[in-house]
Design a protein around this motif. Structure first.
Motif, short mmCIF file in Angstrom:
data_model
loop_
_atom_site.label_atom_id
_atom_site.label_comp_id
_atom_site.label_asym_id
_atom_site.label_seq_id
_atom_site.Cartn_x
_atom_site.Cartn_y
_atom_site.Cartn_z
N HIS A 64 41.52 32.38 41.56
CA HIS A 64 42.24 33.33 42.42
C HIS A 64 42.59 34.59 41.63
O HIS A 64 42.41 35.72 42.11
CB HIS A 64 43.50 32.66 42.96
N PHE A 65 43.05 34.41 40.41
CA PHE A 65 43.37 35.55 39.54
C PHE A 65 42.14 36.42 39.32
O PHE A 65 42.20 37.65 39.44
CB PHE A 65 43.90 35.03 38.21
N ALA A 66 41.01 35.80 39.00
CA ALA A 66 39.78 36.56 38.73
C ALA A 66 39.33 37.34 39.96
O ALA A 66 38.84 38.47 39.85
CB ALA A 66 38.68 35.61 38.27
N GLU A 67 39.49 36.76 41.13
CA GLU A 67 39.12 37.46 42.37
C GLU A 67 39.99 38.70 42.57
O GLU A 67 39.51 39.75 43.01
CB GLU A 67 39.27 36.51 43.56
N ILE A 68 41.27 38.59 42.24
CA ILE A 68 42.20 39.71 42.41
C ILE A 68 41.89 40.85 41.45
O ILE A 68 41.91 42.03 41.82
CB ILE A 68 43.65 39.23 42.23
N VAL A 69 41.62 40.52 40.18
CA VAL A 69 41.45 41.57 39.16
C VAL A 69 40.01 42.10 39.08
O VAL A 69 39.74 43.02 38.31
CB VAL A 69 41.89 41.07 37.77
N LYS A 70 39.12 41.56 39.87
CA LYS A 70 37.71 41.98 39.81
C LYS A 70 37.53 43.50 39.94
O LYS A 70 36.70 44.08 39.25
CB LYS A 70 36.90 41.25 40.88
N PRO A 71 38.27 44.19 40.82
CA PRO A 71 38.07 45.65 40.93
C PRO A 71 38.59 46.45 39.73
O PRO A 71 38.28 47.64 39.60
CB PRO A 71 38.86 46.01 42.19
N ILE A 72 39.40 45.83 38.87
CA ILE A 72 39.98 46.54 37.73
C ILE A 72 38.95 46.64 36.60
O ILE A 72 38.31 45.66 36.24
CB ILE A 72 41.26 45.82 37.25
N GLN A 73 38.81 47.81 36.03
CA GLN A 73 37.73 48.06 35.08
C GLN A 73 37.97 47.49 33.69
O GLN A 73 37.02 47.16 32.98
CB GLN A 73 37.46 49.56 34.98
N SER A 74 39.24 47.38 33.28
CA SER A 74 39.49 46.86 31.93
C SER A 74 40.83 46.13 31.90
O SER A 74 41.81 46.54 32.51
CB SER A 74 39.49 47.99 30.90
N ILE A 75 40.84 45.01 31.16
CA ILE A 75 42.02 44.15 31.07
C ILE A 75 42.24 43.76 29.62
O ILE A 75 41.29 43.43 28.91
CB ILE A 75 41.84 42.87 31.92
N CYS A 76 43.49 43.76 29.20
CA CYS A 76 43.85 43.28 27.87
C CYS A 76 44.91 42.18 28.03
O CYS A 76 45.97 42.42 28.62
CB CYS A 76 44.41 44.42 27.02
#
Length: 367
Positions: free
Chosen positions: A257-269
């Motif tokens: 669920h988390f991965a589906e939500i953040v998919k549109p975000i280009q970069s994550i730390c």
């Protein structure tokens, strides 16, 4: 309608690979209303393969056999199936054309050994495999429906999508499928959860089950779809009783669920100074799937500086609590997670709990 699944391959019985095909097939069948009665694996040995087929035939109406359809000397599933069915093998020119087109288009030289993939029991329906050279096949024999499939999971999924799903649609319309409802709880032991559930379900005719998959303890109920209205008050009562420790319902995975939500975000730390490798191990597989084109990084130290769009931190407060935060588009939110696992020998469980609750916090605040 009942199904039984046979996986063929010495790599399975040797423990070289896990038989994920059986799990995947069973899930598709359950959704269609078919109960799987058995999973069996046997090595590439003719006598055991024959015994395996006879075993699953004794325990299912629909049989699935996977593996052993390749071009090498240890691929003789089609021979054993034909022998069991009492049918001769016939060469299929369309399958040979498929082998030639697939290999030559990829720059391979077609060898005569590939011809063995094009033999099928007389009367079998050949099922096209868009992801490999070995077509699958379907038989009606000895009162059973038999699907014989290649071994690689993506090839099974391809055949399923192009052929088997349509067979299921047509042949399961009359079935009363089983529904499974589940509660994934945290912070309470399996026996404690079971006592709560058993008290609520006393006198209720329903199939119950409990499963520990750390950090969760799962409670699940299964019943026929025709009883859904009857079960609604039971589901509501059990939900209320388990509300204090329920994290997710009906087998939803917070990491996915988390991965589906953040998919549109280009970069994550992600900076995690608390959970060891638990949080990273939860997120790495789903991020690889959902964010193959994006940038993401993990660090065990806040000293690492990153220009990422989304910052996610898990930082220590004391032995039993941590601070979880997210920073995104100028907005910073944080909270404290306190674990219920206090004893010294529960350190690993504390880390699992904090990793999972951090995921829940981020999901809640990113939706």
């Amino acid at each position: 309608m009942k199904a039984s699944i046979l996986g063929i391959g010495t790599e399975l019985t040797d423990g070289q690979i896990v038989n994920q095909n059986a799990s995947w097939i069973s899930k598709q069948l359950k959704d269609a209303g078919i109960t799987t009665t058995s999973h069996l694996v046997v090595p590439d040995e003719r006598a055991l393969m024959r015994e395996g087929i006879e075993f699953i035939a004794a325990h299912g109406d629909v049989l699935f056999i996977t593996g052993g359809l390749g071009p090498t000397s240890d691929d003789f599933t089609r021979d054993i199936v034909a022998e069991w069915a009492g049918l001769p093998l016939k060469f299929d020119e369309t399958s040979w054309k498929h082998v030639n087109e697939r290999l030559t288009s990829r720059g391979y030289v077609v060898k005569d050994i590939q011809r063995q993939q094009c033999y099928f029991p007389e009367g079998a329906k050949v099922l096209f495999n868009s992801q490999g050279t070995a077509n699958a096949f379907q038989l009606q024999v000895h009162g059973k429906t038999v699907f014989v499939l290649p071994g690689p999971p993506r090839e099974i999924e391809a055949v399923w999508g192009s052929s088997i799903s349509f067979w299921l649609d047509e042949n399961t319309k009359h079935l009363d499928p089983r529904i499974t409802r589940s509660w994934d709880t945290m912070g309470v032991g399996e026996s404690d959860v079971a006592v709560i559930a058993e008290e609520v379900l006393q006198g209720v005719d329903v199939e119950k089950g409990y499963r520990v998959h750390l950090p969760y303890v799962e409670v699940k109920l299964s019943y026929l779809s025709s009883r859904e209205k009857e079960m609604e008050p039971v589901i509501e009562k059990l939900s209320e009783a388990l509300q204090f420790c329920t994290i997710v319902r009906d087998q939803k995975d917070p990491a996915q669920h988390f991965a589906e939500i953040v998919k549109p975000i280009q970069s994550i730390c992600v900076i995690d100074e608390v959970t060891g490798s638990f949080l990273m191990n939860r997120l790495m597989p789903v991020l690889r799937t959902y964010m193959s084109e994006q940038m993401w990084s993990f660090s065990k130290s806040r000293a690492v500086k990153s220009p990422a769009d989304l910052h996610l931190h898990v930082l220590p407060k004391d032995e039993h609590s941590c601070e979880v935060s997210l920073e995104y588009r100028g907005r910073k939110i944080k909270d404290t997670i306190t674990t219920p696992y206090k004893t010294a020998n529960m350190r690993e469980r504390r880390h699992q709990y904090m990793a999972e609750m951090a995921l829940i916090f981020w999901i809640k605040n990113l939706q």
